[in-house]
Write an enzyme that holds these catalytic residues in place. Structure first.
Site, PDB file in Angstrom:
ATOM      1  N   MET A  25     -33.644 -48.566  -3.088  1.00  0.00           N
ATOM      2  CA  MET A  25     -32.887 -49.949  -3.183  1.00  0.00           C
ATOM      3  C   MET A  25     -33.275 -50.786  -1.775  1.00  0.00           C
ATOM      4  O   MET A  25     -32.431 -51.836  -1.674  1.00  0.00           O
ATOM      5  CB  MET A  25     -31.276 -49.661  -3.112  1.00  0.00           C
ATOM      6  CG  MET A  25     -30.944 -48.954  -4.552  1.00  0.00           C
ATOM      7  SD  MET A  25     -29.163 -49.215  -5.084  1.00  0.00           S
ATOM      8  CE  MET A  25     -28.243 -48.592  -3.581  1.00  0.00           C
ATOM      9  N   HIS A  29     -35.544 -47.337   5.754  1.00  0.00           N
ATOM     10  CA  HIS A  29     -35.419 -46.583   7.286  1.00  0.00           C
ATOM     11  C   HIS A  29     -36.545 -45.353   7.115  1.00  0.00           C
ATOM     12  O   HIS A  29     -37.207 -45.246   6.120  1.00  0.00           O
ATOM     13  CB  HIS A  29     -34.092 -46.285   7.488  1.00  0.00           C
ATOM     14  CG  HIS A  29     -33.592 -45.604   6.465  1.00  0.00           C
ATOM     15  ND1 HIS A  29     -33.805 -44.427   5.918  1.00  0.00           N
ATOM     16  CD2 HIS A  29     -32.321 -46.029   5.563  1.00  0.00           C
ATOM     17  CE1 HIS A  29     -33.091 -43.966   4.838  1.00  0.00           C
ATOM     18  NE2 HIS A  29     -31.984 -44.844   4.732  1.00  0.00           N
ATOM     19  N   HIS A  32     -36.537 -43.266   4.019  1.00  0.00           N
ATOM     20  CA  HIS A  32     -37.461 -43.401   2.794  1.00  0.00           C
ATOM     21  C   HIS A  32     -38.770 -43.449   3.033  1.00  0.00           C
ATOM     22  O   HIS A  32     -39.702 -42.827   2.218  1.00  0.00           O
ATOM     23  CB  HIS A  32     -37.120 -45.123   2.645  1.00  0.00           C
ATOM     24  CG  HIS A  32     -35.846 -45.490   2.280  1.00  0.00           C
ATOM     25  ND1 HIS A  32     -34.952 -46.101   3.105  1.00  0.00           N
ATOM     26  CD2 HIS A  32     -35.148 -45.262   0.967  1.00  0.00           C
ATOM     27  CE1 HIS A  32     -33.620 -46.492   2.574  1.00  0.00           C
ATOM     28  NE2 HIS A  32     -33.848 -45.852   1.286  1.00  0.00           N
TER      29      HIS A  32
END
Ligand code: AMP
Length: 281
Positions: A25, A29, A32
């Protein structure tokens, strides 16, 4: 990196080689980016999607204020060597009201599902739509959202979706707090307190390893400890890892899952552990 917003264009850009998809989404950071790194191991082409999915947010949840940092995200993905970024807008992915939805398995009504009704219907539906747009052979999901990973695994198994689902380890800050886009909501004081969720889970897991018969009182104690520290605890529960069922005496592969609110921010975390003698955390 190609940045694609339209589904028809995506189809013409994606290569015929194997594709590994990392659905997100956004507000990316290191958690991810660890998934992106993992993706490289699974396919020649790495695709990331960014889509804040309205369908999975409850009416009083944080859809509107969810952090959106698209241009920074593009830079991070470019630097990480991602091949394709699929970032559809709402009208492209939901041109009409989405009336066909995926019904997740019954265990989705438990844990997160108890506190976020409809959440996993929204998650499973958007993930299936993203799969149908990108046609990956592999998709990576973080264990940070443990129940979500199992819901997606069940969905692909039961709907014969020809995609391998890979779970990737939780990335934490140096003080133990699991990285999350929602950490940006925390005030300075709350950020100092936030690692307590993982600390409490670790302590409880240790206690269950030492006293496997004490699962329920240990979870209750952990929940009370958070309450005493000023949190509002939604749940702390020990479950079987394979299907999130309540652990029986013979189950040794467990996961302790927790969700609690600090001020207005709801955080989730979990820890996998094994109750076999001499298990380490
Ligand atoms: P989100 O953007 O929050 O929907 O997350 C996208 C993917 O990243 C999901 O599969 C998450 O489980 C995963 N993820 C989020 N935070 C972390 C983390 N700290 N460590 C590993 N994976 C994560």
């Amino acid at each position: 990196m190609r940045v694609i917003r339209e589904i028809p264009l995506l189809r013409s850009v994606l290569p015929a080689t194997e594709i590994c998809l990392v659905p997100t989404m956004g507000n990316l950071h290191h958690g991810h980016l660890a998934l992106v790194k993992e993706a490289r191991l699974h396919a020649e082409c790495v695709a990331v999607s960014i889509f804040v999915n309205r369908l999975q947010f409850g009416p009083h949840e944080d859809f509107d204020k969810y952090p959106r940092t698209f241009s920074e995200d593009v830079d991070k993905l470019e630097a990480a060597g991602v091949d394709v970024l699929f970032a559809p807008d709402e009208t492209s992915l939901y041109p009409a009201r989405q009336t066909v939805v995926v019904t997740p398995p019954p265990f989705a009504d438990d844990l997160e599902g108890r506190f976020r009704p409809g959440f996993f219907h929204g998650v499973a539906t958007v993930v299936l739509k993203l799969f149908n747009c990108v046609h990956p052979t592999v998709a990576i999901f973080g264990k940070k959202d443990y129940q979500q990973l199992l819901v997606i695994q069940s969905m692909v198994e039961q709907l014969n979706v020809p995609i391998s689902i890979v779970g990737s380890e939780i990335v934490r800050d140096s003080d133990g707090l699991a990285l999350s886009s929602r950490n940006t909501y925390l005030s300075k004081e709350e950020r100092t307190e936030a690692p307590a969720l993982y600390a409490v889970l670790r302590k409880a897991a240790r206690r269950i390893i030492d006293n496997p018969g004490d699962v329920l009182p240990t979870c209750e104690q952990a929940s009370q400890e958070l309450t005493h520290r000023g949190w509002r605890c939604d749940y702390i529960e020990a479950r079987r890892r394979s299907d999130l069922g309540l652990p029986e005496r013979e189950d040794s592969n467990l996961v302790l899952l927790g969700a609690a609110r600090l001020g207005n921010t709801r955080l989730i975390d979990n820890i996998e552990f094994n109750t076999a003698p001499s298990a380490a955390l």
